[in-house]
Write a protein that holds these residues in place. Structure first.
Motif, PDB file in Angstrom:
ATOM      1  N   PRO A  17       2.152  -0.669   7.145  1.00  0.00           N
ATOM      2  CA  PRO A  17       1.317   0.113   6.891  1.00  0.00           C
ATOM      3  C   PRO A  17       1.396   0.082   4.950  1.00  0.00           C
ATOM      4  O   PRO A  17       2.648   0.832   4.627  1.00  0.00           O
ATOM      5  N   VAL A  18       0.240  -0.641   4.514  1.00  0.00           N
ATOM      6  CA  VAL A  18       1.174   0.281   2.484  1.00  0.00           C
ATOM      7  C   VAL A  18      -0.275   1.087   2.474  1.00  0.00           C
ATOM      8  O   VAL A  18      -0.346   1.667   1.148  1.00  0.00           O
ATOM      9  N   ILE A  19      -1.283   1.288   3.010  1.00  0.00           N
ATOM     10  CA  ILE A  19      -2.233   2.761   2.839  1.00  0.00           C
ATOM     11  C   ILE A  19      -2.289   3.516   3.772  1.00  0.00           C
ATOM     12  O   ILE A  19      -2.096   3.255   5.024  1.00  0.00           O
ATOM     13  N   GLY A  20      -2.336   5.044   3.527  1.00  0.00           N
ATOM     14  CA  GLY A  20      -1.960   5.782   4.670  1.00  0.00           C
ATOM     15  C   GLY A  20      -2.574   7.049   4.670  1.00  0.00           C
ATOM     16  O   GLY A  20      -3.358   7.220   3.097  1.00  0.00           O
ATOM     17  N   ASP A  21      -2.815   7.987   5.328  1.00  0.00           N
ATOM     18  CA  ASP A  21      -4.133   8.954   4.941  1.00  0.00           C
ATOM     19  C   ASP A  21      -3.568  10.615   4.111  1.00  0.00           C
ATOM     20  O   ASP A  21      -4.236  11.001   3.844  1.00  0.00           O
ATOM     21  N   ALA A  32       5.185  -0.494  -0.926  1.00  0.00           N
ATOM     22  CA  ALA A  32       4.566  -1.298  -0.275  1.00  0.00           C
ATOM     23  C   ALA A  32       3.220  -2.095  -0.775  1.00  0.00           C
ATOM     24  O   ALA A  32       3.130  -3.645  -0.741  1.00  0.00           O
ATOM     25  N   GLY A  33       2.020  -1.439  -0.979  1.00  0.00           N
ATOM     26  CA  GLY A  33       0.786  -2.342  -1.003  1.00  0.00           C
ATOM     27  C   GLY A  33       1.132  -2.747  -2.079  1.00  0.00           C
ATOM     28  O   GLY A  33       0.396  -3.653  -2.939  1.00  0.00           O
ATOM     29  N   PHE A  34       1.600  -2.419  -3.270  1.00  0.00           N
ATOM     30  CA  PHE A  34       2.260  -3.477  -4.700  1.00  0.00           C
ATOM     31  C   PHE A  34       3.012  -4.880  -4.672  1.00  0.00           C
ATOM     32  O   PHE A  34       2.648  -5.877  -5.176  1.00  0.00           O
ATOM     33  N   ARG A  35       4.687  -4.540  -3.770  1.00  0.00           N
ATOM     34  CA  ARG A  35       4.262  -5.581  -3.166  1.00  0.00           C
ATOM     35  C   ARG A  35       3.955  -6.699  -2.746  1.00  0.00           C
ATOM     36  O   ARG A  35       3.147  -7.696  -2.719  1.00  0.00           O
ATOM     37  N   ARG A  36       3.255  -5.901  -1.257  1.00  0.00           N
ATOM     38  CA  ARG A  36       1.662  -6.995  -0.854  1.00  0.00           C
ATOM     39  C   ARG A  36       1.367  -7.428  -1.218  1.00  0.00           C
ATOM     40  O   ARG A  36       1.433  -8.662  -1.124  1.00  0.00           O
ATOM     41  N   PHE A  37       0.516  -6.696  -2.859  1.00  0.00           N
ATOM     42  CA  PHE A  37      -0.751  -7.165  -3.215  1.00  0.00           C
ATOM     43  C   PHE A  37      -0.166  -8.440  -3.880  1.00  0.00           C
ATOM     44  O   PHE A  37      -0.591  -9.685  -4.002  1.00  0.00           O
ATOM     45  N   HIS A  38       1.457  -8.163  -4.625  1.00  0.00           N
ATOM     46  CA  HIS A  38       1.676  -9.534  -5.253  1.00  0.00           C
ATOM     47  C   HIS A  38       2.070 -10.897  -5.011  1.00  0.00           C
ATOM     48  O   HIS A  38       2.720 -11.739  -5.203  1.00  0.00           O
ATOM     49  N   GLN A  39       2.169 -10.714  -3.317  1.00  0.00           N
ATOM     50  CA  GLN A  39       2.826 -11.478  -2.763  1.00  0.00           C
ATOM     51  C   GLN A  39       1.868 -12.128  -1.791  1.00  0.00           C
ATOM     52  O   GLN A  39       1.486 -12.318  -0.495  1.00  0.00           O
ATOM     53  N   PRO A  40       0.212 -13.186  -2.331  1.00  0.00           N
ATOM     54  CA  PRO A  40      -1.146 -13.108  -1.627  1.00  0.00           C
ATOM     55  C   PRO A  40      -0.440 -13.768  -0.291  1.00  0.00           C
ATOM     56  O   PRO A  40      -1.265 -14.023   0.259  1.00  0.00           O
ATOM     57  N   ASP A  41       0.525 -15.036  -0.318  1.00  0.00           N
ATOM     58  CA  ASP A  41       0.677 -16.614  -0.232  1.00  0.00           C
ATOM     59  C   ASP A  41       1.791 -15.890   0.295  1.00  0.00           C
ATOM     60  O   ASP A  41       2.876 -17.336   1.170  1.00  0.00           O
ATOM     61  N   GLY A  42       2.954 -15.125   0.312  1.00  0.00           N
ATOM     62  CA  GLY A  42       4.633 -14.933   0.743  1.00  0.00           C
ATOM     63  C   GLY A  42       5.033 -15.537  -0.868  1.00  0.00           C
ATOM     64  O   GLY A  42       6.352 -15.282  -1.044  1.00  0.00           O
ATOM     65  N   GLN A  43       4.341 -14.973  -2.306  1.00  0.00           N
ATOM     66  CA  GLN A  43       5.002 -16.069  -3.538  1.00  0.00           C
ATOM     67  C   GLN A  43       4.580 -14.900  -4.448  1.00  0.00           C
ATOM     68  O   GLN A  43       3.493 -14.829  -4.086  1.00  0.00           O
ATOM     69  N   LEU A  44       5.660 -14.913  -5.293  1.00  0.00           N
ATOM     70  CA  LEU A  44       5.168 -13.737  -6.315  1.00  0.00           C
ATOM     71  C   LEU A  44       3.801 -14.637  -7.264  1.00  0.00           C
ATOM     72  O   LEU A  44       4.358 -15.565  -7.747  1.00  0.00           O
ATOM     73  N   ALA A  45       3.147 -13.881  -7.141  1.00  0.00           N
ATOM     74  CA  ALA A  45       1.739 -14.125  -8.361  1.00  0.00           C
ATOM     75  C   ALA A  45       1.265 -13.087  -8.938  1.00  0.00           C
ATOM     76  O   ALA A  45       1.222 -11.927  -8.430  1.00  0.00           O
ATOM     77  N   LEU A  46       0.500 -13.687 -10.078  1.00  0.00           N
ATOM     78  CA  LEU A  46       0.051 -12.686 -11.240  1.00  0.00           C
ATOM     79  C   LEU A  46      -1.101 -13.590 -11.739  1.00  0.00           C
ATOM     80  O   LEU A  46      -1.573 -13.613 -12.777  1.00  0.00           O
ATOM     81  N   ARG A  47      -1.682 -13.655 -10.228  1.00  0.00           N
ATOM     82  CA  ARG A  47      -3.363 -14.708 -10.881  1.00  0.00           C
ATOM     83  C   ARG A  47      -4.131 -13.771 -11.530  1.00  0.00           C
ATOM     84  O   ARG A  47      -5.029 -14.857 -12.698  1.00  0.00           O
TER      85      ARG A  47
END
Length: 217
Positions: free
Chosen positions: A6-10, A149-164
């Motif tokens: 989970p990257v978003i919690g209650d 966890a959410g920050f990391r996942r967002f910056h790996q949209p296709d499994g690779q680090l990206a800042l598009r």
């Protein structure tokens, strides 16, 4: 990060609510105060460069719009006023809202979005896009802190680090564009092991800022 983490919690801290927009990706949010929420944010919760998210529903599907705090502003309507106030501090909860209007406003730039899916203990990012969100937020939408966890996942949209998003972010954040981008890069250094790629992006941001804007050298 494991699959389905989970990257978003209650229990994620909500720090502000949307009050207006300056454009498709640029929003203004008001920080919650003591009488707005049982648990109010502290200054470090909405610091410069803090990643945030806002959930919204599009065609029946829940999405998280991911953004970053790039500016703050204090509003004090009593500045320059003469004469006595209309209430005393212990009357705050029993008088109209216009009596106590001190505000902390945040500038929030949207970086992209993610589709949400259920996960044990919260929700996960089922898919991530760093493209400009096509949907608008609503007044009073809640702004929450994004987890590591959410920050990391967002910056790996296709499994690779990206800042598009960084070209859009620099434009939207104007005089603070380079600094907030560098702030996100520093967070990524602590969250990932892609030092070489981050070095390349940082050099590019600093070079563009020094030649085009004269902001960061």
């Amino acid at each position: 990060m494991t699959d389905h983490e989970p990257v978003i919690g209650d229990d994620d801290l909500t720090i502000a609510s949307i009050v207006e927009s300056n454009g498709q990706m640029d929003y203004v949010a008001e920080v919650y105060r003591d009488h707005d929420k049982a648990s109010v944010p502290e200054k470090q919760d909405y610091e410069f460069g803090q990643p945030v998210y806002i959930t919204t529903t599009v065609r029946g599907e829940e999405r998280a719009l991911v953004g970053v705090v790039y500016e703050s502003r204090l509003v004090n309507p009593d500045q320059g006023r003469d004469g006595p106030r209309l209430s005393t501090p212990d009357q705050e909860l029993f008088v109209p809202g216009y009596v106590d209007e001190k505000q902390t406003l945040l500038g929030i730039a949207l970086l992209g979005f993610a589709e949400l899916a259920p996960a044990e203990g919260g929700q996960e990012f089922a898919s991530v896009s760093q493209e400009l969100p096509r949907w608008t937020l609503d007044i009073d939408d809640s702004v929450s802190k994004l987890s590591g966890a959410g920050f990391r996942r967002f910056h790996q949209p296709d499994g690779q680090l990206a800042l598009r998003y960084y070209d859009r972010l620099i434009t939207a954040a104007e005089r603070f564009g380079a600094e907030v981008t560098l702030s996100l890069i520093e967070r990524l250094r602590a969250e990932t092991d892609r030092e070489a790629m981050l070095d390349v992006i940082e050099r590019k941001v600093r070079w563009e800022a020094s030649t085009d804007r004269g902001v960061v050298r």
